[in-house]
Design a protein around this motif. Structure first.
Motif, PDB file in Angstrom:
ATOM      1  N   GLU B  85     -13.952  50.228  11.179  1.00 27.12           N
ATOM      2  CA  GLU B  85     -13.074  49.165  10.430  1.00 27.12           C
ATOM      3  C   GLU B  85     -12.609  49.811   9.563  1.00 27.12           C
ATOM      4  OE1 GLU B  85     -15.359  45.777  12.859  1.00 27.12           O
ATOM      5  OE2 GLU B  85     -15.445  45.603  10.549  1.00 27.12           O
ATOM      6  N   ARG B  86     -12.714  50.003   8.080  1.00 32.79           N
ATOM      7  CA  ARG B  86     -12.384  50.419   6.663  1.00 32.79           C
ATOM      8  C   ARG B  86     -11.740  51.500   6.639  1.00 32.79           C
ATOM      9  NH1 ARG B  86     -16.766  50.166   3.868  1.00 32.79           N
ATOM     10  NH2 ARG B  86     -17.579  49.083   5.431  1.00 32.79           N
ATOM     11  N   LEU B  87     -12.106  52.554   7.170  1.00 30.67           N
ATOM     12  CA  LEU B  87     -11.241  53.963   7.914  1.00 30.67           C
ATOM     13  C   LEU B  87     -10.525  53.218   8.828  1.00 30.67           C
ATOM     14  CD1 LEU B  87     -11.451  57.056   6.973  1.00 30.67           C
ATOM     15  CD2 LEU B  87     -12.547  56.662   9.033  1.00 30.67           C
ATOM     16  N   ALA B  88     -10.137  53.076   9.989  1.00 25.18           N
ATOM     17  CA  ALA B  88      -9.344  52.574  10.263  1.00 25.18           C
ATOM     18  C   ALA B  88      -8.238  52.042   9.478  1.00 25.18           C
ATOM     19  CB  ALA B  88      -9.807  51.807  11.800  1.00 25.18           C
ATOM     20  N   ALA B  89      -8.548  50.944   8.458  1.00 25.42           N
ATOM     21  CA  ALA B  89      -7.319  50.631   8.691  1.00 25.42           C
ATOM     22  C   ALA B  89      -6.870  51.098   7.271  1.00 25.42           C
ATOM     23  CB  ALA B  89      -8.139  49.075   7.733  1.00 25.42           C
ATOM     24  N   THR B  90      -7.538  52.408   6.938  1.00 25.87           N
ATOM     25  CA  THR B  90      -7.445  53.039   5.947  1.00 25.87           C
ATOM     26  C   THR B  90      -6.097  54.275   6.417  1.00 25.87           C
ATOM     27  OG1 THR B  90      -9.211  53.926   5.122  1.00 25.87           O
ATOM     28  CG2 THR B  90      -8.061  52.165   4.127  1.00 25.87           C
ATOM     29  N   VAL B  91      -6.562  54.985   6.803  1.00 22.67           N
ATOM     30  CA  VAL B  91      -6.359  56.741   7.472  1.00 22.67           C
ATOM     31  C   VAL B  91      -4.971  56.350   7.696  1.00 22.67           C
ATOM     32  CG1 VAL B  91      -7.319  56.704   9.445  1.00 22.67           C
ATOM     33  CG2 VAL B  91      -6.865  58.988   7.633  1.00 22.67           C
ATOM     34  N   GLU B  92      -4.110  57.529   7.443  1.00 23.28           N
ATOM     35  CA  GLU B  92      -3.301  57.328   7.329  1.00 23.28           C
ATOM     36  C   GLU B  92      -2.556  58.547   8.504  1.00 23.28           C
ATOM     37  OE1 GLU B  92      -0.155  55.654   6.280  1.00 23.28           O
ATOM     38  OE2 GLU B  92      -1.927  55.039   4.291  1.00 23.28           O
ATOM     39  N   GLY B  93      -1.412  58.921   8.778  1.00 21.71           N
ATOM     40  CA  GLY B  93      -0.570  59.682  10.145  1.00 21.71           C
ATOM     41  C   GLY B  93      -0.618  59.738  11.363  1.00 21.71           C
ATOM     42  N   SER B  94      -0.654  60.561  12.052  1.00 24.15           N
ATOM     43  CA  SER B  94      -0.240  60.019  13.806  1.00 24.15           C
ATOM     44  C   SER B  94      -1.544  59.417  14.312  1.00 24.15           C
ATOM     45  CB  SER B  94      -0.084  61.319  14.455  1.00 24.15           C
ATOM     46  OG  SER B  94      -1.181  62.004  14.623  1.00 24.15           O
ATOM     47  N   PRO B  95      -1.387  58.639  15.781  1.00 21.12           N
ATOM     48  CA  PRO B  95      -2.830  57.894  16.062  1.00 21.12           C
ATOM     49  C   PRO B  95      -3.701  59.733  16.723  1.00 21.12           C
ATOM     50  CG  PRO B  95      -0.469  57.391  17.588  1.00 21.12           C
ATOM     51  CD  PRO B  95      -0.468  58.198  16.474  1.00 21.12           C
ATOM     52  N   HIS B  96      -3.425  60.730  17.385  1.00 18.65           N
ATOM     53  CA  HIS B  96      -3.686  61.011  17.138  1.00 18.65           C
ATOM     54  C   HIS B  96      -4.708  61.718  15.928  1.00 18.65           C
ATOM     55  CE1 HIS B  96      -5.077  66.178  17.333  1.00 18.65           C
ATOM     56  NE2 HIS B  96      -4.933  65.400  18.869  1.00 18.65           N
ATOM     57  N   GLU B  97      -4.146  61.728  14.893  1.00 15.47           N
ATOM     58  CA  GLU B  97      -4.726  62.550  13.465  1.00 15.47           C
ATOM     59  C   GLU B  97      -5.496  61.221  13.740  1.00 15.47           C
ATOM     60  OE1 GLU B  97      -0.981  64.961  10.665  1.00 15.47           O
ATOM     61  OE2 GLU B  97      -1.837  62.679  11.283  1.00 15.47           O
ATOM     62  N   ARG B  98      -5.667  59.881  13.463  1.00 11.57           N
ATOM     63  CA  ARG B  98      -6.115  58.814  13.103  1.00 11.57           C
ATOM     64  C   ARG B  98      -7.531  58.260  14.226  1.00 11.57           C
ATOM     65  NH1 ARG B  98      -4.008  53.797  10.889  1.00 11.57           N
ATOM     66  NH2 ARG B  98      -5.176  52.721  12.761  1.00 11.57           N
ATOM     67  N   LEU B  99      -7.123  59.165  15.353  1.00 12.14           N
ATOM     68  CA  LEU B  99      -8.027  58.906  16.158  1.00 12.14           C
ATOM     69  C   LEU B  99      -9.019  60.057  16.002  1.00 12.14           C
ATOM     70  CD1 LEU B  99      -9.710  57.966  18.468  1.00 12.14           C
ATOM     71  CD2 LEU B  99      -8.127  59.269  19.816  1.00 12.14           C
ATOM     72  N   ARG B 100      -8.571  61.047  15.835  1.00 11.49           N
ATOM     73  CA  ARG B 100      -9.575  62.454  15.523  1.00 11.49           C
ATOM     74  C   ARG B 100     -10.789  62.054  14.309  1.00 11.49           C
ATOM     75  NH1 ARG B 100     -11.128  66.766  13.659  1.00 11.49           N
ATOM     76  NH2 ARG B 100     -12.117  68.541  15.262  1.00 11.49           N
ATOM     77  N   ALA B 101     -10.050  61.581  13.435  1.00  9.49           N
ATOM     78  CA  ALA B 101     -11.115  61.249  12.023  1.00  9.49           C
ATOM     79  C   ALA B 101     -11.864  60.219  12.467  1.00  9.49           C
ATOM     80  CB  ALA B 101      -9.782  60.861  11.278  1.00  9.49           C
ATOM     81  N   LEU B 102     -11.114  58.717  13.104  1.00  6.85           N
ATOM     82  CA  LEU B 102     -12.480  58.288  13.767  1.00  6.85           C
ATOM     83  C   LEU B 102     -14.252  58.988  13.999  1.00  6.85           C
ATOM     84  CD1 LEU B 102     -10.522  54.968  15.185  1.00  6.85           C
ATOM     85  CD2 LEU B 102     -12.465  55.281  12.555  1.00  6.85           C
ATOM     86  N   LEU B 103     -13.447  59.259  15.371  1.00  3.81           N
ATOM     87  CA  LEU B 103     -14.726  60.147  15.847  1.00  3.81           C
ATOM     88  C   LEU B 103     -15.210  61.154  14.637  1.00  3.81           C
ATOM     89  CD1 LEU B 103     -12.860  61.697  19.270  1.00  3.81           C
ATOM     90  CD2 LEU B 103     -14.547  59.937  18.596  1.00  3.81           C
ATOM     91  N   ARG B 104     -14.605  61.980  13.999  1.00  2.00           N
ATOM     92  CA  ARG B 104     -15.308  63.297  13.046  1.00  2.00           C
ATOM     93  C   ARG B 104     -16.072  61.770  12.040  1.00  2.00           C
ATOM     94  NH1 ARG B 104     -15.859  68.015  10.799  1.00  2.00           N
ATOM     95  NH2 ARG B 104     -17.718  67.462  10.432  1.00  2.00           N
ATOM     96  N   GLU B 105     -15.645  60.868  11.871  1.00  2.79           N
ATOM     97  CA  GLU B 105     -16.563  60.099  10.484  1.00  2.79           C
ATOM     98  C   GLU B 105     -17.756  59.498  11.823  1.00  2.79           C
ATOM     99  OE1 GLU B 105     -16.362  59.236   7.358  1.00  2.79           O
ATOM    100  OE2 GLU B 105     -17.247  57.528   7.513  1.00  2.79           O
ATOM    101  N   HIS B 106     -17.494  58.733  12.422  1.00  5.41           N
ATOM    102  CA  HIS B 106     -18.750  58.649  13.506  1.00  5.41           C
ATOM    103  C   HIS B 106     -19.953  59.506  14.024  1.00  5.41           C
ATOM    104  CE1 HIS B 106     -20.100  57.429  17.421  1.00  5.41           C
ATOM    105  NE2 HIS B 106     -20.373  56.092  16.460  1.00  5.41           N
ATOM    106  N   VAL B 107     -19.206  60.330  14.556  1.00  3.54           N
ATOM    107  CA  VAL B 107     -20.868  61.377  14.632  1.00  3.54           C
ATOM    108  C   VAL B 107     -21.009  61.359  13.462  1.00  3.54           C
ATOM    109  CG1 VAL B 107     -20.020  62.277  16.578  1.00  3.54           C
ATOM    110  CG2 VAL B 107     -19.185  63.070  14.436  1.00  3.54           C
ATOM    111  N   ALA B 108     -20.330  61.729  12.031  1.00  9.88           N
ATOM    112  CA  ALA B 108     -20.727  62.398  10.598  1.00  9.88           C
ATOM    113  C   ALA B 108     -22.002  60.778  10.403  1.00  9.88           C
ATOM    114  CB  ALA B 108     -19.367  62.280   9.895  1.00  9.88           C
ATOM    115  N   ILE B 109     -21.786  59.792  10.534  1.00  7.58           N
ATOM    116  CA  ILE B 109     -22.453  58.927   9.925  1.00  7.58           C
ATOM    117  C   ILE B 109     -23.924  58.565  10.905  1.00  7.58           C
ATOM    118  CG2 ILE B 109     -22.533  56.361  10.525  1.00  7.58           C
ATOM    119  CD1 ILE B 109     -20.048  56.221   9.564  1.00  7.58           C
ATOM    120  N   ALA B 110     -23.736  59.120  12.376  1.00 13.12           N
ATOM    121  CA  ALA B 110     -24.738  59.123  13.627  1.00 13.12           C
ATOM    122  C   ALA B 110     -25.811  60.714  13.227  1.00 13.12           C
ATOM    123  CB  ALA B 110     -24.039  59.143  14.549  1.00 13.12           C
TER     124      ALA B 110
END
Lengths: 210, 210
Positions: B85-110
């Motif tokens: 949630e914090r990442l989603a609130a802070t990361v900048e860029g296009s929806p494409h970039e934001r979604l990719r950042a979330l996906l990346r972070e999610h699997v990285a945590i997992a």
DNA sequence: CAGTCTATTGACTACTGGGTCAAAGTTTGT
DNA sequence: ACAAACTTTGACCCAGTAGTCAATAGACTG
């Protein structure tokens, strides 16, 4: 000796056939239960009860819980994958059409006929080592069907994927959860959900023309 | 009474803080174990052993296995989702970039930090009713993060999806299995696998420009 | 009908795992 | 140092479950 020369070389006697049928009944019931609740949560008393017998009878046919589980998985998995293999061998059309037909059939089987068998293919980690290995093998063979069509489409230029393995894994993962999503839906809504799922998964192979 | 007026209104005593720390230790260990093997396959003796205490101590802090499991899931899930949630609130860029950042972070945590916690979010069906409901709730909140970015991209025309729910489900399903695939890989190969997975999943939202 | 092979039972053992508790050990505040 | 509160222990109970087995019921054959 016998007055009927026909069927002389029949390798199995009537009693053996009867035994075979009984084994199949047991395997079907076991697969059902293991699929519903997973390995740990199913006791042999549960299996026996659903068959209207007692636990002792199961031990007359199988040496133990593990062996019963392995055999049940084997039977169900072989049937499922066999049907997909037959479909892959017969369905006509472009790689795009063929892949979509496979996806559709796969989720249809999972949701419609083996609604409970899902867990057999999902997260096999709570299973004992032996059944776990068999599950992995069955999954590999299962994947192979889709890999074939996918590589075909890649060779012909119909598909464009980043990585074959990753794409297959995503497809498989999504399909494996399909019954969970579609479980409660009515027939028409379910059909729509399955179509939508197949459409969405088709995007994973990108370059394909709609 | 005290010579230190500071921290006067501290609501918790030292002993209460100590208890809190102990509870956190127990929860972390429990989450680890439940994640590794699932609910059924973990006994309270197992949890106690990994903590170098005996089962009785666990019952001093928790009324039973269910409650311990629920609390463990709660803690882990809240941390995980909170970071997304914090990442989603802070990361900048296009929806494409934001979604990719979330996906990346999610699997990285997992894959990296909660390699064992996977199962908590997967197939909660063998869990008792109470933990199962909590898991579903946590998954909903988890999904919500991705849903936000997805709908954003839909509104702006950056994404084109057949169905929002189905797309989210496919993403979630694929991500949930990521640790299983990446488990044995070395760091560089793993990074490549995670990137490939994120790329593949981005295809689900189609219209996005690479 | 008698005898044999097949199938099923139900009582039994051994073990595991959740949960309880009184007693002992440890910290803390005064 | 002492008492009170907090924490941990280990023995114990009980239910459930994998696996065993002698006895029994049923089916098939001469």
């Amino acid at each position: 000796m016998s007055s009927q020369p026909v069927e002389v070389a029949a390798p199995v006697s009537r009693v053996q056939r009867k035994r075979g049928r009984r084994v199949q009944e047991i395997l079907a019931t076991a697969a059902e239960l293991f699929g519903e609740r997973g390995y740990d949560a199913v006791s042999l008393d549960d299996v026996a009860e659903r068959l209207d017998v007692t636990k002792g009878s199961l031990y007359y046919y199988f040496p133990g819980k593990d062996e019963l589980a392995v055999a049940a998985i084997e039977t169900l998995g072989a049937d499922w994958t066999g049907r997909l293999e037959r479909l892959a061998a017969t369905v006509e059309g472009s790689p795009h059409e063929r892949l979509r037909a496979l996806l559709r059939e796969h989720v249809a089987i999972a949701v419609g006929e083996y609604p409970a068998a899902l867990r057999l293919f999902l997260v096999p980690s709570t299973w004992p080592a032996d059944p776990r290995e068999r599950i992995k093998e069955l999954r590999r063979r299962h994947d192979q069907v889709f890999r074939g069509v996918l590589e075909e489409g890649l060779a012909s230029g119909d598909f464009a994927v980043t990585g074959v393995d990753t794409t297959l894994q995503c497809m498989h993962a999504a399909m494996a959860q399909a019954p969970l999503w579609c479980g409660g839906l009515e027939s028409e809504a379910r059909e729509r959900a399955l179509d939508e799922l197949a459409d969405t998964l088709m995007k994973l192979v990108a370059a394909a023309a709609q």
